[in-house]
Design an enzyme around this catalytic site. Sequence first.
Site, PDB file in Angstrom:
ATOM      1  N   GLU A  99       0.844  -1.199   0.000  1.00 56.89           N
ATOM      2  CA  GLU A  99       0.000   0.000   0.000  1.00 56.89           C
ATOM      3  C   GLU A  99       0.883   1.254   0.000  1.00 56.89           C
ATOM      4  O   GLU A  99       1.804   1.357   0.812  1.00 56.89           O
ATOM      5  CB  GLU A  99      -0.885   0.005   1.260  1.00 56.89           C
ATOM      6  CG  GLU A  99      -1.838  -1.171   1.308  1.00 56.89           C
ATOM      7  CD  GLU A  99      -2.256  -1.532   2.729  1.00 56.89           C
ATOM      8  OE1 GLU A  99      -2.036  -0.739   3.657  1.00 56.89           O
ATOM      9  OE2 GLU A  99      -2.801  -2.642   2.906  1.00 56.89           O
TER      10      GLU A  99
ATOM     11  N   HIS B 128      -1.311   0.057  16.343  1.00 59.12           N
ATOM     12  CA  HIS B 128      -0.147   0.392  15.522  1.00 59.12           C
ATOM     13  C   HIS B 128       1.161   0.258  16.296  1.00 59.12           C
ATOM     14  O   HIS B 128       2.172   0.805  15.887  1.00 59.12           O
ATOM     15  CB  HIS B 128      -0.231   1.834  15.009  1.00 59.12           C
ATOM     16  CG  HIS B 128      -1.267   2.084  13.967  1.00 59.12           C
ATOM     17  ND1 HIS B 128      -2.607   2.041  14.228  1.00 59.12           N
ATOM     18  CD2 HIS B 128      -1.165   2.388  12.644  1.00 59.12           C
ATOM     19  CE1 HIS B 128      -3.286   2.309  13.122  1.00 59.12           C
ATOM     20  NE2 HIS B 128      -2.432   2.514  12.146  1.00 59.12           N
TER      21      HIS B 128
ATOM     22  N   PHE C 275       1.885  -1.660   8.989  1.00 60.17           N
ATOM     23  CA  PHE C 275       2.172  -1.767  10.417  1.00 60.17           C
ATOM     24  C   PHE C 275       2.013  -3.211  10.875  1.00 60.17           C
ATOM     25  O   PHE C 275       1.155  -3.937  10.377  1.00 60.17           O
ATOM     26  CB  PHE C 275       1.267  -0.838  11.243  1.00 60.17           C
ATOM     27  CG  PHE C 275       1.685   0.592  11.154  1.00 60.17           C
ATOM     28  CD1 PHE C 275       2.710   1.086  11.970  1.00 60.17           C
ATOM     29  CD2 PHE C 275       1.095   1.449  10.250  1.00 60.17           C
ATOM     30  CE1 PHE C 275       3.122   2.400  11.871  1.00 60.17           C
ATOM     31  CE2 PHE C 275       1.505   2.775  10.141  1.00 60.17           C
ATOM     32  CZ  PHE C 275       2.525   3.257  10.953  1.00 60.17           C
TER      33      PHE C 275
ATOM     34  N   SER D  28      -5.391  -4.277   0.908  1.00 62.16           N
ATOM     35  CA  SER D  28      -5.852  -5.672   0.852  1.00 62.16           C
ATOM     36  C   SER D  28      -4.693  -6.548   1.315  1.00 62.16           C
ATOM     37  O   SER D  28      -4.010  -7.173   0.509  1.00 62.16           O
ATOM     38  CB  SER D  28      -6.231  -6.058  -0.584  1.00 62.16           C
ATOM     39  OG  SER D  28      -7.277  -5.263  -1.088  1.00 62.16           O
ATOM     40  N   GLU D  29      -4.471  -6.565   2.617  1.00 61.16           N
ATOM     41  CA  GLU D  29      -3.267  -7.239   3.129  1.00 61.16           C
ATOM     42  C   GLU D  29      -3.185  -8.699   2.707  1.00 61.16           C
ATOM     43  O   GLU D  29      -2.108  -9.206   2.382  1.00 61.16           O
ATOM     44  CB  GLU D  29      -3.206  -7.127   4.659  1.00 61.16           C
ATOM     45  CG  GLU D  29      -2.685  -5.788   5.171  1.00 61.16           C
ATOM     46  CD  GLU D  29      -3.758  -4.714   5.246  1.00 61.16           C
ATOM     47  OE1 GLU D  29      -4.937  -5.018   4.935  1.00 61.16           O
ATOM     48  OE2 GLU D  29      -3.438  -3.570   5.624  1.00 61.16           O
TER      49      GLU D  29
END
Lengths: 340, 331
Positions: A44, A144, A99, A75-76
Amino acid sequence: MTTTAESTTTTSQDETTRMTMAVAMNSALDLALDGDEKVILLGEDIADPAGGVLKVTRGLSSKYGTGRVRATPISETAIIGTAIGAALAGYRPVAEIMFMDFMGVCLDQITNHAAKLRYMSGGHSTIPITIRTTVGEQRFGAQHSQSLEAWFMHTPGIKVVMPSTAIEAKGLLASCVADDDPCLFIENVRLAFSQKQEVPVGDYRIPLGEADVKRPGADLSVITYGPAVHTALATAETLADEGIDLEVVDLRTLIPLDMASVMDSVAKTRKAIVLHDATTFCGPGAEIAARITEELFGKLDAPVKRLGAGYHPAPYAPSGLSYLPTSDELADTARELLGY
Amino acid sequence: MTDTLPTPVPGGLDAQRLREAYRTMRTIRAFEERLHEEFASGDIPGFVHLYAGEEASATGVCMHLDDRDSIASTHRGHGHCIAKGVDVKAMMAEIYGRRTGACQGKGGSMHIADLSKGMLGANGIVGGGPPLICGTALASKQQNTGGVGVAFFGDGASNQGTTLESLNLASVWGLPAIFVAENNGFAEATASAWSVAADNIADRAAGFGIPGVIVDGFDFFAVHEAAGEAIERARGGGGPTLIEVKFTRYYGHFEGDQQSYRLDEVKQARETVDCLKAFRSRVTGTGLLDEAGLESIDGEVFALIDAAVAEAKQAPRPTRSDLETDVYVSY
């Protein structure tokens, strides 16, 4: 075991220049893209003008094209699955998960696919992917900020790397990209810009699985890695004034884990603290402390201690109540062990 | 289902290709029927999910594929393996957990893979395959090979985020990826009529800006034609397609499944729409193939399956040290 990061063998003795950790990683990726057509990057916001959330990929899509440095939707799972599939087809993808806390979104593709496909296929699948990710700061809040390396150490089939300096960030990232196994390379927001060193400009690699003694000492071994290395080094200076001589062992790679170096150090000092930013409970320190106790039981002068994050999510409010282990806590624990 | 074959034969298949299609479907059926028996005998050490009834899908799609192309499969993957050319004896040995198996006994039914055939693997994770296919399709696109990646997945996986992320990414990047949703009516015990929040899985294609096609999964020729169009489009740079193949599986979700969730639809399907019966009827009706020729194929297939089982039962098991290798390339 090497004695200092700087003494590690380089594959190129060319010029060095002062780089932040972020720039050092950019350099490693730049050289990897330049040296191997099969290296591709995906993640991303990694393409210009964004160039990645920490600017680690800045300039690379402009230099190598958006076909090889590919921006993705958020869209990991698709990012990691695509990296794995491309690896099965002969590519050497470097995927970025912005992250580390987002790893939960794509954990299945990492643990059930990247880590297991080789084994399940009887050795016929090779997955030379590198997953870069970042541990954030406490001020980013609980989603995070967590150091989750223990999740991946617990899954056979993936290597886990966490550098503490700019030079090692370059050398270890280059080795991850060149490695034929899936590698998880964990970066840190605090270190990305604060760590500056002379770093080789050309190709430079540090072998995976080798710890580094960042500070030799006689009285107590601090076994650590990543940002906590700097906590340990600062504490060592404080305690030196009290006549306490800490040895700081930077693991650098958690899988493969260089336990031989750990044992060498602790056999010498007979006292050990395992320090990390991961949650203490069931963290990497639990395994390391247990192994030290199993193998060096008769040689220890004191119990092996662990220092890490508390057993709660990272709080947003700073207020002096650090979620991560502090230099003061480490100093107090060292003094306690020296009292045995 | 008609009794006569339209002229010309759909897909332009000649007699040799029709025999290949029949042999593949018959091999899958015989493999699965035999596993059904062998599982009941207790000799098979692990879980098996049988593909019987669904043969036309794997065969109709994979007839279009070659060495450039890769497929990702599911927990119900034997049919995909056979259709992509994985060695039947190596598959059987794998399911028996033997060292001679396709994965040296470390994978089992749900993880049979053969990278040399472009078979990335059966997959125990529902929805695990579609993201992988985006990767192989990307590799094909980068190298301009004309290759495609095909993800087979079920109606259950059609509800997984992995599948939806993959459809989106494949469309955004214009990947040569084919998504074959094999809707057999049930995700384990859950009816797709309830779990899929659309009339058809293929309807979801519109949301990703790609073509969606619905096919009668019992009709080899219909699958073959739809897959051919989609694959040709993908090879030419036209991007992904979602194909929904509708049919019924002949056995339970897994061997041993009591199937309390469904009635006697299987009996009816076997009698009225079975893909092998329909295929035979259509090809013999044209005179392209005759019954004797097909029965000859049947005999060869049954002999192959007999040999595969016999050899698997005699094959050595992996040793303890075998089971500790292949975790890493280097460590």
